[in-house]
Design a protein around this motif. Sequence first.
Motif, PDB file in Angstrom:
ATOM      1  N   ILE A   8     -48.169 -23.745  35.434  1.00 45.37           N
ATOM      2  CA  ILE A   8     -48.002 -22.289  35.589  1.00 45.37           C
ATOM      3  C   ILE A   8     -47.249 -22.042  36.890  1.00 45.37           C
ATOM      4  O   ILE A   8     -47.737 -22.348  37.985  1.00 45.37           O
ATOM      5  N   GLY A   9     -46.053 -21.496  36.763  1.00 53.04           N
ATOM      6  CA  GLY A   9     -45.205 -21.266  37.936  1.00 53.04           C
ATOM      7  C   GLY A   9     -44.119 -22.317  37.985  1.00 53.04           C
ATOM      8  O   GLY A   9     -44.418 -23.519  37.978  1.00 53.04           O
ATOM      9  N   VAL A  11     -41.337 -22.698  40.277  1.00 50.90           N
ATOM     10  CA  VAL A  11     -40.409 -22.778  41.414  1.00 50.90           C
ATOM     11  C   VAL A  11     -40.724 -24.044  42.218  1.00 50.90           C
ATOM     12  O   VAL A  11     -40.665 -25.137  41.671  1.00 50.90           O
ATOM     13  N   GLY A  36     -41.241 -14.994  36.046  1.00 50.35           N
ATOM     14  CA  GLY A  36     -39.958 -14.436  36.462  1.00 50.35           C
ATOM     15  C   GLY A  36     -38.837 -14.909  35.541  1.00 50.35           C
ATOM     16  O   GLY A  36     -39.062 -15.651  34.586  1.00 50.35           O
ATOM     17  N   ASN A  43     -35.680 -20.141  47.024  1.00 47.59           N
ATOM     18  CA  ASN A  43     -36.136 -18.934  47.746  1.00 47.59           C
ATOM     19  C   ASN A  43     -35.826 -19.033  49.245  1.00 47.59           C
ATOM     20  O   ASN A  43     -35.543 -18.022  49.879  1.00 47.59           O
ATOM     21  N   PRO A 301     -48.148 -21.956  54.016  1.00 41.49           N
ATOM     22  CA  PRO A 301     -47.277 -21.605  52.891  1.00 41.49           C
ATOM     23  C   PRO A 301     -45.814 -21.925  53.180  1.00 41.49           C
ATOM     24  O   PRO A 301     -45.017 -21.053  53.483  1.00 41.49           O
ATOM     25  N   ALA A 306     -45.426 -27.559  49.689  1.00 43.37           N
ATOM     26  CA  ALA A 306     -45.482 -27.139  48.272  1.00 43.37           C
ATOM     27  C   ALA A 306     -44.830 -28.194  47.377  1.00 43.37           C
ATOM     28  O   ALA A 306     -45.369 -28.565  46.333  1.00 43.37           O
TER      29      ALA A 306
HETATM   30  P1  FAD Z   1     -43.305 -20.108  44.609  1.00 47.00           P
HETATM   31  O1  FAD Z   1     -42.093 -20.853  44.991  1.00 47.00           O
HETATM   32  O2  FAD Z   1     -43.458 -18.723  45.084  1.00 47.00           O
HETATM   33  O3  FAD Z   1     -43.396 -20.150  43.030  1.00 47.00           O
HETATM   34  C1  FAD Z   1     -44.462 -19.568  42.331  1.00 47.00           C
HETATM   35  C2  FAD Z   1     -43.943 -19.088  41.004  1.00 47.00           C
HETATM   36  O4  FAD Z   1     -45.058 -18.840  40.152  1.00 47.00           O
HETATM   37  C3  FAD Z   1     -43.188 -17.762  41.096  1.00 47.00           C
HETATM   38  O5  FAD Z   1     -41.872 -17.907  40.603  1.00 47.00           O
HETATM   39  C4  FAD Z   1     -44.006 -16.812  40.232  1.00 47.00           C
HETATM   40  O6  FAD Z   1     -43.193 -15.929  39.486  1.00 47.00           O
HETATM   41  C5  FAD Z   1     -44.742 -17.753  39.293  1.00 47.00           C
HETATM   42  N1  FAD Z   1     -45.991 -17.198  38.800  1.00 47.00           N
HETATM   43  C6  FAD Z   1     -46.978 -16.602  39.505  1.00 47.00           C
HETATM   44  N2  FAD Z   1     -47.981 -16.223  38.700  1.00 47.00           N
HETATM   45  C7  FAD Z   1     -47.614 -16.583  37.453  1.00 47.00           C
HETATM   46  C8  FAD Z   1     -48.236 -16.479  36.178  1.00 47.00           C
HETATM   47  N3  FAD Z   1     -49.420 -15.912  36.051  1.00 47.00           N
HETATM   48  N4  FAD Z   1     -47.586 -16.953  35.106  1.00 47.00           N
HETATM   49  C9  FAD Z   1     -46.371 -17.544  35.219  1.00 47.00           C
HETATM   50  N5  FAD Z   1     -45.733 -17.676  36.402  1.00 47.00           N
HETATM   51  C10 FAD Z   1     -46.350 -17.212  37.496  1.00 47.00           C
HETATM   52  N6  FAD Z   1     -40.428 -22.499  53.427  1.00 47.00           N
HETATM   53  C11 FAD Z   1     -39.978 -23.466  54.238  1.00 47.00           C
HETATM   54  O7  FAD Z   1     -40.637 -24.492  54.371  1.00 47.00           O
HETATM   55  N7  FAD Z   1     -38.796 -23.330  54.915  1.00 47.00           N
HETATM   56  C12 FAD Z   1     -38.026 -22.233  54.794  1.00 47.00           C
HETATM   57  O8  FAD Z   1     -36.953 -22.142  55.394  1.00 47.00           O
HETATM   58  C13 FAD Z   1     -38.474 -21.195  53.972  1.00 47.00           C
HETATM   59  N8  FAD Z   1     -37.748 -20.059  53.846  1.00 47.00           N
HETATM   60  C14 FAD Z   1     -38.169 -19.106  52.991  1.00 47.00           C
HETATM   61  C15 FAD Z   1     -37.398 -17.955  52.866  1.00 47.00           C
HETATM   62  C16 FAD Z   1     -37.789 -16.961  52.002  1.00 47.00           C
HETATM   63  C17 FAD Z   1     -36.976 -15.719  51.887  1.00 47.00           C
HETATM   64  C18 FAD Z   1     -38.955 -17.130  51.197  1.00 47.00           C
HETATM   65  C19 FAD Z   1     -39.343 -16.090  50.204  1.00 47.00           C
HETATM   66  C20 FAD Z   1     -39.741 -18.254  51.347  1.00 47.00           C
HETATM   67  C21 FAD Z   1     -39.360 -19.251  52.249  1.00 47.00           C
HETATM   68  N9  FAD Z   1     -40.136 -20.394  52.426  1.00 47.00           N
HETATM   69  C22 FAD Z   1     -39.704 -21.369  53.275  1.00 47.00           C
HETATM   70  C23 FAD Z   1     -41.435 -20.547  51.768  1.00 47.00           C
HETATM   71  C24 FAD Z   1     -41.330 -21.373  50.502  1.00 47.00           C
HETATM   72  O9  FAD Z   1     -40.322 -20.865  49.702  1.00 47.00           O
HETATM   73  C25 FAD Z   1     -42.663 -21.345  49.785  1.00 47.00           C
HETATM   74  O10 FAD Z   1     -43.637 -21.921  50.612  1.00 47.00           O
HETATM   75  C26 FAD Z   1     -42.616 -22.119  48.483  1.00 47.00           C
HETATM   76  O11 FAD Z   1     -41.659 -21.575  47.615  1.00 47.00           O
HETATM   77  C27 FAD Z   1     -43.977 -22.083  47.791  1.00 47.00           C
HETATM   78  O12 FAD Z   1     -43.894 -22.744  46.581  1.00 47.00           O
HETATM   79  P2  FAD Z   1     -44.873 -22.389  45.373  1.00 47.00           P
HETATM   80  O13 FAD Z   1     -44.415 -23.197  44.213  1.00 47.00           O
HETATM   81  O14 FAD Z   1     -46.265 -22.496  45.810  1.00 47.00           O
HETATM   82  O15 FAD Z   1     -44.620 -20.862  45.086  1.00 47.00           O
END
Ligand code: FAD
Length: 555
Positions: A8-9, A11, A36, A43, A301, A306
């Motif tokens: 689930i998710g 990215v 999404g 990101n 975060p 991640a």
């Molecule tokens: P995410 O990448 O947020 O992915 C989670 C996904 O799950 C989302 O696409 C969401 O739509 C999906 N989702 C949620 N709930 C559901 C559901 N119920 N069903 C289906 N899909 C769902 N980190 C760094 O280390 N260095 C950086 O330079 C840095 N720069 C950043 C700049 C920006 C502008 C942003 C926004 C973040 C940055 N980060 C950076 C942080 C980094 O991007 C996050 O820590 C990382 O993306 C987290 O990964 P994740 O998979 O946990 O969550």
Amino acid sequence: MGEKIVVIGGVAAGASAATKARRTSEDAEIIVFERGSYVSFANCGLPYYVGGEIRERGQLFLVTPEMFRQRFNIEVKINHEVVSINRAEKYVEVVDQASGRSFREPYTKLVIATGGTPVRPPIPGINLPGVSTLWTVPDVDSIMDTIAARRVDSVAIVGGGFVGLETAEAFINRGVRVYIVEMLSQVMTPLDPEMAGIMSGHLQAQGAEVILGDGVARFLGRDRVEEVELASGRKIKADLAVVAVGVKPELKLVMDSGLALGETKGVLVNGKMQTSDPDIYAAGDIVESTHLLTGKKVRVPLAGPANKQGRVAGANAAGGNLEFEGVLGTMVVKVCDLTAAKTGLNEREAGEAGLDYFVSYTHNGDHAGYYPGAKPMVIKLLAEKGTGRVLGSQIVGYQGVDKRIDVLATAIYGKMNVKNLENLDLAYAPPYSSAKDPAIMAGFVAANVLRGEVEIMTGAQLLEARERGEDLQVVDVRTEEEFERGHIPGAKHIPVDSMRERAGELDPGKTTVVYCGVGYRSYLAYKILQARGFTKLKNFSGGFQSWLLVSGRSF
Ligand code: FAD
């Protein structure tokens, strides 16, 4: 028959989990649900697209659903939201957002990687058009559409964390007037205040206004945002406002399905990234991790953890046996041409962990001064008293900051002490470093302290001592010209080259603090005075350059 893995998710953590699961098992059936419209997008690259460094929108998309299918045999369903998890019967309930149809998808192993959502505080006017977050592709599209459609002369960035500062840089690069509004007394809270102050000073020097200690009371405007009113009553003109005040974990599915949360309110996982249900893994911004230095639970975060956690979760879900050990909170951020980075503990965190530590500052060029283009860099190092164990570092500079912070992060991971830093064998040629690399220099100074060869005093300690009314003699050992350009108030001036003749002008019974530009000439003066019977000596760590940091002046 392999596992049926539902992710689930799609990215950072989710995409890593799915692809690692495939590399672990060719037999597994793997399906990713992403609510999404995009999977595996960059990101972290969004601010650079706003700023124009990343020119093509398409460059933000790393892997498409088609590539997932072709290369990895992974089915990716975008615009599909998982709305519940039935742990007893092992299925997830999914809504296809395009058709509104909902269906059940069974799993044998589930990976939750739902990430975080940016905090949108209930500030009046926050829903006005033109007030945005910068977290998703639709967010960046709406910002770029606004820029294309209307004149944007000024932007208010709410929040001085790394997303806020990177967004500030993006708008500075576009020639837009930038206001950064931060409720706390500093930007970039992972850094100690004097190090964060360098960032604020640099932003101001680039024409941005950094407003500290003031929050947003209201966003004002008729059809769209026009102004931001601050708690102090001040009003700022804003053709756009970007709210970057933090991110909260997306925990609805986790909580509804009764999975355990940890003490930090992130998902509780073990080293295998298994939740309290052994068939369900979690990774990324939603989980809590173990801090490798303190052993405490923390939420970090960031994309590095991640991706690594996702990789571990995916491998284990597919029958592998990987372990995620923990985090140091290593981070780096670029703001215009300045870079700041941190690994391990800052002073607040070391204090909260009950660690007895000392601090040293070293100022060096990123490479040999005689090779063109060397730029200054300051390294703040925290080490444990007694053992010298490296506890943390913060570095600010123009070039080579990323390399030194990674050296120090590796040192902390390897449980090194400051004497080990002295002995690192790092690469050197004039374009890249000095024969004594800045990370090694930090080790030299801290190891001298550890061995008792020198006692140091930091700027903060000097200010505290003066506040307590301690009778200190502060001695500036720089040249006449340097002293005239600026000095610590109340300092006596004796250049190091005259110290042997003029030591008699000082009172050996008093605590004597010697300083120079960065700490080297004062170390020589320290040794001269020590040989003449001065016992209460302190070398001012990082010299006048460090004084500039604590007294809030420029880098
Ligand atoms: P995410 O990448 O947020 O992915 C989670 C996904 O799950 C989302 O696409 C969401 O739509 C999906 N989702 C949620 N709930 C559901 C559901 N119920 N069903 C289906 N899909 C769902 N980190 C760094 O280390 N260095 C950086 O330079 C840095 N720069 C950043 C700049 C920006 C502008 C942003 C926004 C973040 C940055 N980060 C950076 C942080 C980094 O991007 C996050 O820590 C990382 O993306 C987290 O990964 P994740 O998979 O946990 O969550």
